[in-house]
Scaffold this motif. Structure first.
Motif, PDB file in Angstrom:
ATOM      1  N   SER A  79       3.044  -0.189 -15.377  1.00 28.45           N
ATOM      2  CA  SER A  79       3.064   0.876 -16.369  1.00 28.45           C
ATOM      3  C   SER A  79       2.058   0.599 -17.486  1.00 28.45           C
ATOM      4  CB  SER A  79       4.478   1.023 -16.944  1.00 28.45           C
ATOM      5  OG  SER A  79       4.485   1.978 -17.965  1.00 28.45           O
ATOM      6  N   LEU A  80       1.950  -0.683 -17.874  1.00 31.70           N
ATOM      7  CA  LEU A  80       1.051  -1.023 -18.985  1.00 31.70           C
ATOM      8  C   LEU A  80      -0.396  -1.219 -18.545  1.00 31.70           C
ATOM      9  CD1 LEU A  80       3.133  -3.538 -21.150  1.00 31.70           C
ATOM     10  CD2 LEU A  80       2.557  -1.181 -21.690  1.00 31.70           C
ATOM     11  N   TRP A  81      -0.626  -1.410 -17.250  1.00 32.19           N
ATOM     12  CA  TRP A  81      -1.982  -1.751 -16.817  1.00 32.19           C
ATOM     13  C   TRP A  81      -2.523  -0.756 -15.801  1.00 32.19           C
ATOM     14  CZ3 TRP A  81      -3.975  -5.858 -12.995  1.00 32.19           C
ATOM     15  CH2 TRP A  81      -5.306  -6.181 -13.292  1.00 32.19           C
ATOM     16  N   THR A  82      -1.872  -0.662 -14.631  1.00 34.10           N
ATOM     17  CA  THR A  82      -2.389   0.189 -13.557  1.00 34.10           C
ATOM     18  C   THR A  82      -2.429   1.670 -13.954  1.00 34.10           C
ATOM     19  OG1 THR A  82      -1.240  -1.348 -12.093  1.00 34.10           O
ATOM     20  CG2 THR A  82      -2.185   0.620 -11.089  1.00 34.10           C
ATOM     21  N   TRP A 140      -9.230   5.332  -8.439  1.00 35.67           N
ATOM     22  CA  TRP A 140      -8.152   5.163  -7.463  1.00 35.67           C
ATOM     23  C   TRP A 140      -8.180   3.741  -6.888  1.00 35.67           C
ATOM     24  CZ3 TRP A 140      -7.553   4.064  -2.262  1.00 35.67           C
ATOM     25  CH2 TRP A 140      -6.307   4.406  -1.685  1.00 35.67           C
ATOM     26  N   PHE A 141      -9.387   3.305  -6.519  1.00 36.08           N
ATOM     27  CA  PHE A 141      -9.511   1.943  -5.973  1.00 36.08           C
ATOM     28  C   PHE A 141      -9.160   0.884  -7.014  1.00 36.08           C
ATOM     29  CE2 PHE A 141     -12.005   3.865  -2.492  1.00 36.08           C
ATOM     30  CZ  PHE A 141     -11.359   3.248  -1.436  1.00 36.08           C
ATOM     31  N   LYS A 142      -9.534   1.153  -8.241  1.00 39.97           N
ATOM     32  CA  LYS A 142      -9.188   0.214  -9.313  1.00 39.97           C
ATOM     33  C   LYS A 142      -7.679   0.071  -9.418  1.00 39.97           C
ATOM     34  CE  LYS A 142     -12.630   0.532 -12.963  1.00 39.97           C
ATOM     35  NZ  LYS A 142     -12.796   1.224 -14.243  1.00 39.97           N
ATOM     36  N   ARG A 143      -7.003   1.222  -9.363  1.00 40.53           N
ATOM     37  CA  ARG A 143      -5.537   1.171  -9.472  1.00 40.53           C
ATOM     38  C   ARG A 143      -4.934   0.416  -8.303  1.00 40.53           C
ATOM     39  NH1 ARG A 143      -6.251   6.570 -11.038  1.00 40.53           N
ATOM     40  NH2 ARG A 143      -5.446   7.434  -9.092  1.00 40.53           N
ATOM     41  N   LEU A 144      -5.488   0.678  -7.121  1.00 36.79           N
ATOM     42  CA  LEU A 144      -4.987  -0.026  -5.929  1.00 36.79           C
ATOM     43  C   LEU A 144      -5.154  -1.540  -6.101  1.00 36.79           C
ATOM     44  CD1 LEU A 144      -3.849   0.066  -3.045  1.00 36.79           C
ATOM     45  CD2 LEU A 144      -6.192   0.297  -2.206  1.00 36.79           C
ATOM     46  N   ALA A 145      -6.319  -1.939  -6.604  1.00 36.01           N
ATOM     47  CA  ALA A 145      -6.577  -3.367  -6.812  1.00 36.01           C
ATOM     48  C   ALA A 145      -5.611  -3.958  -7.827  1.00 36.01           C
ATOM     49  CB  ALA A 145      -8.018  -3.576  -7.258  1.00 36.01           C
ATOM     50  N   LYS A 146      -5.403  -3.230  -8.917  1.00 40.08           N
ATOM     51  CA  LYS A 146      -4.481  -3.718  -9.944  1.00 40.08           C
ATOM     52  C   LYS A 146      -3.071  -3.855  -9.375  1.00 40.08           C
ATOM     53  CE  LYS A 146      -6.843  -1.901 -14.037  1.00 40.08           C
ATOM     54  NZ  LYS A 146      -6.850  -0.802 -15.019  1.00 40.08           N
ATOM     55  N   PHE A 147      -2.678  -2.845  -8.632  1.00 47.64           N
ATOM     56  CA  PHE A 147      -1.332  -2.860  -8.058  1.00 47.64           C
ATOM     57  C   PHE A 147      -1.154  -4.077  -7.139  1.00 47.64           C
ATOM     58  CE2 PHE A 147       2.116  -1.468  -5.242  1.00 47.64           C
ATOM     59  CZ  PHE A 147       3.011  -0.944  -6.143  1.00 47.64           C
ATOM     60  N   ILE A 167       0.830  -1.211   0.000  1.00 45.56           N
ATOM     61  CA  ILE A 167       0.000   0.000   0.000  1.00 45.56           C
ATOM     62  C   ILE A 167       0.864   1.260   0.000  1.00 45.56           C
ATOM     63  CG2 ILE A 167      -1.664   1.363   1.339  1.00 45.56           C
ATOM     64  CD1 ILE A 167      -2.966  -1.296   2.134  1.00 45.56           C
ATOM     65  N   SER A 168       1.914   1.265   0.788  1.00 44.43           N
ATOM     66  CA  SER A 168       2.748   2.482   0.804  1.00 44.43           C
ATOM     67  C   SER A 168       3.438   2.666  -0.555  1.00 44.43           C
ATOM     68  CB  SER A 168       3.755   2.454   1.954  1.00 44.43           C
ATOM     69  OG  SER A 168       4.814   1.571   1.680  1.00 44.43           O
ATOM     70  N   ASN A 169       3.865   1.572  -1.168  1.00 52.12           N
ATOM     71  CA  ASN A 169       4.436   1.683  -2.516  1.00 52.12           C
ATOM     72  C   ASN A 169       3.412   2.256  -3.483  1.00 52.12           C
ATOM     73  OD1 ASN A 169       6.868   0.652  -1.796  1.00 52.12           O
ATOM     74  ND2 ASN A 169       6.625  -1.320  -2.823  1.00 52.12           N
ATOM     75  N   PHE A 170       2.195   1.745  -3.361  1.00 54.72           N
ATOM     76  CA  PHE A 170       1.147   2.221  -4.264  1.00 54.72           C
ATOM     77  C   PHE A 170       0.940   3.726  -4.101  1.00 54.72           C
ATOM     78  CE2 PHE A 170      -3.241   3.564  -4.797  1.00 54.72           C
ATOM     79  CZ  PHE A 170      -3.380   3.347  -6.158  1.00 54.72           C
ATOM     80  N   LEU A 171       0.808   4.158  -2.852  1.00 57.35           N
ATOM     81  CA  LEU A 171       0.538   5.582  -2.614  1.00 57.35           C
ATOM     82  C   LEU A 171       1.641   6.463  -3.191  1.00 57.35           C
ATOM     83  CD1 LEU A 171      -0.836   5.427   1.049  1.00 57.35           C
ATOM     84  CD2 LEU A 171      -2.112   5.854  -1.080  1.00 57.35           C
ATOM     85  N   LEU A 172       2.882   6.079  -2.947  1.00 56.86           N
ATOM     86  CA  LEU A 172       3.996   6.885  -3.457  1.00 56.86           C
ATOM     87  C   LEU A 172       4.030   6.906  -4.987  1.00 56.86           C
ATOM     88  CD1 LEU A 172       6.889   6.027  -0.989  1.00 56.86           C
ATOM     89  CD2 LEU A 172       5.807   8.242  -1.361  1.00 56.86           C
ATOM     90  N   ASN A 173       3.810   5.718  -5.566  1.00 62.40           N
ATOM     91  CA  ASN A 173       3.819   5.678  -7.032  1.00 62.40           C
ATOM     92  C   ASN A 173       2.669   6.476  -7.621  1.00 62.40           C
ATOM     93  OD1 ASN A 173       6.135   4.148  -7.710  1.00 62.40           O
ATOM     94  ND2 ASN A 173       5.102   2.290  -7.007  1.00 62.40           N
ATOM     95  N   ASP A 174       1.553   6.461  -6.920  1.00 59.25           N
ATOM     96  CA  ASP A 174       0.376   7.153  -7.442  1.00 59.25           C
ATOM     97  C   ASP A 174       0.534   8.671  -7.378  1.00 59.25           C
ATOM     98  OD1 ASP A 174      -2.182   6.382  -8.635  1.00 59.25           O
ATOM     99  OD2 ASP A 174      -3.057   7.610  -7.041  1.00 59.25           O
ATOM    100  N   ILE A 175       1.150   9.168  -6.287  1.00 60.07           N
ATOM    101  CA  ILE A 175       1.263  10.631  -6.205  1.00 60.07           C
ATOM    102  C   ILE A 175       2.571  11.153  -6.795  1.00 60.07           C
ATOM    103  CG2 ILE A 175      -0.271  11.024  -4.215  1.00 60.07           C
ATOM    104  CD1 ILE A 175       2.219  11.129  -2.488  1.00 60.07           C
ATOM    105  N   TRP A 176       3.508  10.245  -7.068  1.00 61.10           N
ATOM    106  CA  TRP A 176       4.813  10.732  -7.547  1.00 61.10           C
ATOM    107  C   TRP A 176       5.205  10.106  -8.888  1.00 61.10           C
ATOM    108  CZ3 TRP A 176      10.177   8.741  -6.160  1.00 61.10           C
ATOM    109  CH2 TRP A 176      11.166   9.666  -6.529  1.00 61.10           C
TER     110      TRP A 176
END
Ligand code: GDD
Ligand code: MN
Length: 360
Positions: free
Chosen positions: A352-355, A299-306, A277-286
């Motif tokens: 990169s190709l999906w999320t 956002w939830f979709k991306r989290l699920a994919k990740f 989750i922390s990786n996801f958050l950082l990748n999502d905002i940065w």
């Protein structure tokens, strides 16, 4: 509106006359010029072209003496052209001249770039064997990974396309090798872009100049474009975020196990998920801040994919490690490092190709 068709040639003596005749036939109604850029072919293609120019005055010939590269030949053609609309096609008749008119009309109707595509519905390749097809698809996948702007195009490796001159005006292009279109897709100024299906014909005469050296040139070109468009930087960010994840993982594991007294395997489940989750958050905002669809649902979709992508990482890491150590006797820490590298590549490419697929 004038059209300038640039045709790079190298040993195309047997093909060029037919191409010029066909172009003459299909473009009767419009104002155009044909610019043959020959790299001093041993078979004297340039000489033949000069002779033909007498009968077909729309033909211009450029003979380059000291250079031998398809992409820079095309640029040389652009520099010597007069049209507001530019086209590029091969001399060997693998690109169907009958498509030129349709492509031209699409540009007139507003498209900035039109690509003759083998990989859209209706497109086709006549002659290639499985190996060459595989290379082509793999090269396309690499382009889609390292050059997200090319993702909207099914066939960014095509050598047959048309564009408005303004797409490349004041844009510094410096391609190497075969893939001039890739350079234009990466750096050009365009909004609307279309692909039209083509049948990539058999080469009847002469032979393809594509060789290993050109394939290596392609990789160099792609990496350079990836650097210039800052896509490589994204990979570094992703790696850095992954590193922070290791600390989150270990920190929480230690806290839960040693401080809270929870059984270590149970703690591990929480700590792994926390780091995901922390990786996801950082990748999502940065890392991928420019590639997001808006809204909570997205956002939830991306989290699920990740999360889904992270799942296979565990067995992957273990099997690579196990394989290297047990079968090849690699030192276990070295094996772990290789495992981490492979998981890293998997994570980056898949996310990169999906999320975070979206590219504006
Ligand atoms: N001036 C110049 N200099 N022309 C060249 C050179 C060169 O060094 N090398 C090749 N050409 C010319 C050929 O004479 C031909 O007109 C055209 O460029 C394409 O070369 P081929 O050797 O026939 O390439 P291919 O059929 O393997 O590749 C084609 O399909 C690819 C799609 O996979 C090209 O269109 C590529 O651009 C395309 O990516
Ligand atoms: Mn060819």
């Amino acid at each position: 509106m004038k059209l300038s068709i640039v045709v790079p040639t190298y040993n195309e003596r047997e093909n060029l006359p037919l191409l010029i005749k066909k172009i003459n036939d299909v473009l009767k109604e419009i104002d155009f010029e044909l610019i043959v850029v020959d790299d001093d072919s041993p078979d004297k293609t340039w000489e033949l072209a000069q002779q033909m120019a007498k009968e077909y005055p729309f033909t211009k010939v450029i003979r380059r003496i000291n250079e031998r590269d398809l992409a820079t030949a095309v640029l040389e053609g652009f520099r010597n052209s007069k049209g507001d609309i530019l086209a590029v096609m091969d001399a060997d008749l693998q690109h169907p001249p009958e498509k030129l008119m349709g492509m031209f009309e699409k540009i007139i109707k507003g498209a900035d770039i039109v690509i003759g595509s083998r990989y859209v519905e209706g497109g086709e390749i006549e002659e290639w064997d499985v190996v060459r097809k595989f290379y082509s698809k793999f090269a396309t996948l690499l382009a889609h990974i390292f050059l997200p702007r090319s993702r909207i195009i099914k066939d960014p490796m095509s050598g047959f396309f048309m564009l408005k001159r303004k797409v490349i005006e004041n844009v510094e292009l410096n391609p190497i090798g075969y893939k001039i279109l890739l350079e234009i897709l990466a750096k050009g100024k365009y909004n609307s872009i279309e692909e039209v299906p083509i049948r990539f014909r058999k080469r009847e005469k002469g032979k393809s100049s594509l060789n290993l050296a050109n394939q290596i040139k392609y990789l160099r070109h792609l990496l350079r474009l990836s650097w210039e468009t800052k896509e490589i930087h994204r990979m570094l960010k992703f790696a850095f975020v992954g590193l922070t994840g290791v600390f989150v993982n270990l920190g929480i594991l230690w806290t839960l196990t040693d401080i809270a007294g929870i059984y270590y395997l149970l703690s591990a489940i929480f700590s792994i998920e926390a780091s995901i989750i922390s990786n996801f958050l950082l990748n999502d905002i940065w890392t991928f801040k420019d590639r997001k669809e808006k809204g909570a649902k997205e956002w939830f979709k991306r989290l699920a994919k990740f999360n889904l992508i992270s799942l296979p990482a565990f067995p992957m890491q273990l099997s690579v490690m196990g394989l290297l150590k047990e079968l090849f006797g690699v030192y276990y820490l070295m094996a772990a490092l290789v495992g981490i590298l492979i998981v890293f590549i998997w994570n980056f490419v898949a996310n990169s190709l999906w999320t975070w697929r979206k590219v504006q």
